[in-house]
Design a protein around this motif. Structure first.
Motif, PDB file in Angstrom:
ATOM      1  N   LYS A  80       0.453  31.036 -34.400  1.00 46.98           N
ATOM      2  CA  LYS A  80       1.706  30.882 -33.673  1.00 46.98           C
ATOM      3  C   LYS A  80       1.444  30.579 -32.197  1.00 46.98           C
ATOM      4  CE  LYS A  80       4.330  31.887 -37.202  1.00 46.98           C
ATOM      5  NZ  LYS A  80       5.192  30.861 -37.840  1.00 46.98           N
ATOM      6  N   THR A  81       0.416  31.192 -31.649  1.00 46.26           N
ATOM      7  CA  THR A  81       0.070  30.961 -30.237  1.00 46.26           C
ATOM      8  C   THR A  81      -0.432  29.540 -30.039  1.00 46.26           C
ATOM      9  OG1 THR A  81      -0.571  33.290 -30.111  1.00 46.26           O
ATOM     10  CG2 THR A  81      -1.216  31.879 -28.280  1.00 46.26           C
ATOM     11  N   ARG A  82      -1.249  29.053 -30.972  1.00 47.13           N
ATOM     12  CA  ARG A  82      -1.746  27.665 -30.882  1.00 47.13           C
ATOM     13  C   ARG A  82      -0.609  26.667 -31.024  1.00 47.13           C
ATOM     14  NH1 ARG A  82      -7.122  28.420 -34.287  1.00 47.13           N
ATOM     15  NH2 ARG A  82      -5.640  28.284 -36.001  1.00 47.13           N
ATOM     16  N   SER A 106      -5.877  39.944 -31.681  1.00 45.83           N
ATOM     17  CA  SER A 106      -6.899  39.759 -30.635  1.00 45.83           C
ATOM     18  C   SER A 106      -7.182  38.282 -30.363  1.00 45.83           C
ATOM     19  CB  SER A 106      -8.176  40.488 -31.014  1.00 45.83           C
ATOM     20  OG  SER A 106      -8.686  39.994 -32.257  1.00 45.83           O
ATOM     21  N   GLY A 107      -7.231  37.472 -31.421  1.00 42.37           N
ATOM     22  CA  GLY A 107      -7.485  36.043 -31.234  1.00 42.37           C
ATOM     23  C   GLY A 107      -6.356  35.370 -30.482  1.00 42.37           C
ATOM     24  N   PHE A 114      -6.902  32.399 -22.031  1.00 42.30           N
ATOM     25  CA  PHE A 114      -7.727  31.267 -21.593  1.00 42.30           C
ATOM     26  C   PHE A 114      -6.865  30.112 -21.115  1.00 42.30           C
ATOM     27  CE2 PHE A 114     -10.034  27.303 -22.287  1.00 42.30           C
ATOM     28  CZ  PHE A 114     -11.226  27.558 -21.621  1.00 42.30           C
ATOM     29  N   TYR A 115      -5.731  29.870 -21.798  1.00 43.28           N
ATOM     30  CA  TYR A 115      -4.885  28.731 -21.450  1.00 43.28           C
ATOM     31  C   TYR A 115      -3.689  29.113 -20.550  1.00 43.28           C
ATOM     32  CZ  TYR A 115      -7.506  25.742 -24.587  1.00 43.28           C
ATOM     33  OH  TYR A 115      -8.510  25.003 -25.191  1.00 43.28           O
TER      34      TYR A 115
END
Length: 292
Positions: A80-82, A106-107, A114-115
């Motif tokens: 979902k984050t990607r 965690s991922g 990072f982004y």
């Protein structure tokens, strides 16, 4: 069931919109609009549905913050984050925030950090949210007031101060004849020597002078209030009315006490808390009396 889930998702998005509107308003930031359910075209030509969009201008350049709302009962996944990162990249020149109820895998958290995607928790308060904060407020109120019983009414005895011998003789004659009339009520005023009204109404003024807060319930209590340069009319509105000085008032009264206790429970007062997932700082507390 699907309709209920959809309705709850929309409510969660509107809650997010309202909270960010309140945050920006509190910070005094101008030229900002916070919109719900907006469609934006990406550089690829694809239309993207944005849950909450926060636009602002800085140095004449328009910027935008896109907020993805996930009303999930489980931690948000990397997938979902990607997906949200792909929307941000396609639209370009935007910042991203994800808001969810429980947390992030965690991922997902590592990828978002990072982004530069900010991760937030928006939910009803749970036990850990009250750590270091006042949750419940117990209020005990005690009120002292004058008795309103017919047989325990406030009474005022007026002590006059005759200005000269002639005035003293006249007052004595009035007393002997039973004609001494003093019209003194809660609506009366004290006068000065020029027969002009001074101060507030006598009834209100007297109540403010009484020291009832340190009295136990009951009575009678008697307080003497000394006066200076205060006058009243004797035989008021009659042909032979006369202005006479007042030396003091002797007030007799009874005290009644009332008490009550209320408890304000935090979970009933606070509707939602916005917390930063990374720092764990609480960024906004929405109370139940705020529009939602």
């Amino acid at each position: 069931m699907d309709q209920d889930i959809h309705r709850e998702a929309i409510q969660y998005e509107r809650l997010t919109q309202e909270i960010y509107t309140a945050i920006l308003k509190k910070e005094g930031i101008n030229n900002i609009t916070v919109e719900h359910n907006i469609s934006l075209e990406g550089r690829s030509g694809v239309q993207h549905q944005i849950d909450v969009l926060w636009r602002f201008k800085q140095a004449g350049i328009e910027h935008a913050v896109l907020i993805e709302c996930k009303n999930y009962a489980s931690n948000l996944t990397l997938e979902k984050t990607r997906n949200f990162f792909g929307v941000l990249h396609d639209i370009g020149n935007v910042r991203g925030i994800i808001v969810t109820k429980t947390g992030y895998q965690s991922g997902a958290a590592k990828f978002a950090k990072f982004y530069g995607i900010q991760l937030k928790i928006l939910r009803k308060p749970i036990l850990e949210d009250w750590s270091g904060r006042i949750k419940n407020i117990r209020t005990h109120l005690e009120v002292s007031t004058l008795s309103s019983n017919d047989d325990k009414k406030l009474s005022i005895k007026v002590f006059l101060n005759a200005g000269n011998k002639d005035e003293t003789k006249r007052l004595n004659k009035l007393i002997e004849s039973g004609e001494l009339k003093i019209s003194l009520s809660s609506e009366s005023y004290f006068l000065n020597k020029d027969n002009e009204i001074v101060g507030e109404k006598i009834g209100h003024w007297v109540l403010n002078q009484l020291k009832i807060l340190d009295k136990e319930e009951g009575g009678p209590y008697v307080e003497t209030i000394s006066l200076k340069d205060k006058y009243i009319l004797i035989k008021e509105n009659e042909v032979d009315e006369v202005l006479v000085g007042v030396d003091k008032l002797e007030v007799t009264y009874y005290v009644e006490k009332f008490s009550s206790e209320t408890i304000s429970y935090g979970e009933r007062i606070v509707d939602a808390i916005l917390r930063d997932f990374d720092t764990e700082d609480v960024e906004h507390v929405k109370r139940n009396n705020e529009k939602h």
